[in-house]
Design a protein around this motif. Structure first.
Motif, PDB file in Angstrom:
ATOM      1  N   ARG A  13      52.553  25.231  85.684  1.00  0.00           N
ATOM      2  CA  ARG A  13      52.261  24.887  84.275  1.00  0.00           C
ATOM      3  C   ARG A  13      52.742  23.681  84.075  1.00  0.00           C
ATOM      4  O   ARG A  13      52.125  22.677  83.165  1.00  0.00           O
ATOM      5  CB  ARG A  13      53.128  25.863  83.398  1.00  0.00           C
ATOM      6  N   VAL A  55      43.075  25.398  84.296  1.00  0.00           N
ATOM      7  CA  VAL A  55      43.020  27.015  83.992  1.00  0.00           C
ATOM      8  C   VAL A  55      44.436  27.601  84.091  1.00  0.00           C
ATOM      9  O   VAL A  55      45.384  26.935  84.452  1.00  0.00           O
ATOM     10  CB  VAL A  55      42.159  27.467  85.015  1.00  0.00           C
ATOM     11  N   GLU A  56      44.384  28.905  83.603  1.00  0.00           N
ATOM     12  CA  GLU A  56      45.471  29.574  83.557  1.00  0.00           C
ATOM     13  C   GLU A  56      46.123  29.583  85.005  1.00  0.00           C
ATOM     14  O   GLU A  56      45.278  30.100  85.947  1.00  0.00           O
ATOM     15  CB  GLU A  56      45.424  30.941  82.838  1.00  0.00           C
ATOM     16  N   LEU A  58      47.467  31.852  87.770  1.00  0.00           N
ATOM     17  CA  LEU A  58      47.677  33.188  88.214  1.00  0.00           C
ATOM     18  C   LEU A  58      48.859  33.366  89.476  1.00  0.00           C
ATOM     19  O   LEU A  58      48.741  32.391  90.319  1.00  0.00           O
ATOM     20  CB  LEU A  58      46.600  33.730  88.993  1.00  0.00           C
TER      21      LEU A  58
END
Length: 122
Positions: A13, A55-56, A58
Motif C-alpha cells: 500500500r 490495484v488492490e 492481495l
C-alpha cells in the motif's frame, strides 16, 4: 547453468512503509530506489522490490530462513512491537512459535497484509 531467484516484486500500500518495516525488523540495509521500486537486498543477493500498486494488494506469503541468532533478534523485535504472530499459517495458534523439523518458526503480517514467516529449518 545454475538457476536462482534474482528478485521479486512485492506490492505494498505504501512501499516506503513496507520496505522500512522489513529492513528494521530484519536488521537489513536500507532499501535502495531502483526505478519505481524500493529494493531490499537479502544476504543471498535476492532483492525484494517494493512497489506501490495500481490495484488492490492481495496478500502473498514470503518465508525467510534465518539462523537461530537471527530468529532470536527478529522474534524479540516482533514482541517489542506487540505484533500479532502465530505458530501456524492458518493463524490458529496466536502468540506462539512452532518447533517444526527441529527448528523454530513464526508467522506475522507486514503493513500491506502480506503473510511473513521466519524459520530456522526448512
Amino acid at each position: 547453468m545454475a538457476i536462482s531467484l534474482n528478485h521479486t516484486i512485492v506490492l505494498a500500500r505504501d512501499k516506503q512503509v513496507s520496505a522500512s518495516f522489513l529492513t528494521t525488523l530484519f536488521d537489513l540495509p536500507d532499501a535502495v530506489p531502483v526505478g519505481p521500486f524500493l529494493a531490499v537486498r537479502l544476504h543471498n543477493d535476492v532483492t525484494l522490490d517494493f512497489a506501490d500498486p495500481p490495484v488492490e494488494v492481495l496478500p502473498q506469503h514470503y518465508a525467510f530462513q534465518v539462523t537461530e541468532e537471527e530468529f532470536d533478534a527478529i522474534y524479540g523485535r516482533i514482541l517489542e512491537r506487540g505484533l500479532e504472530h502465530w505458530a501456524d499459517p492458518h493463524n490458529t495458534r496466536p502468540g506462539e512459535i512452532n518447533r517444526n523439523n527441529g527448528g523454530r518458526g513464526v508467522y506475522f503480517r507486514d503493513p500491506a497484509g502480506h503473510n511473513l514467516e521466519i524459520l530456522t529449518r526448512p
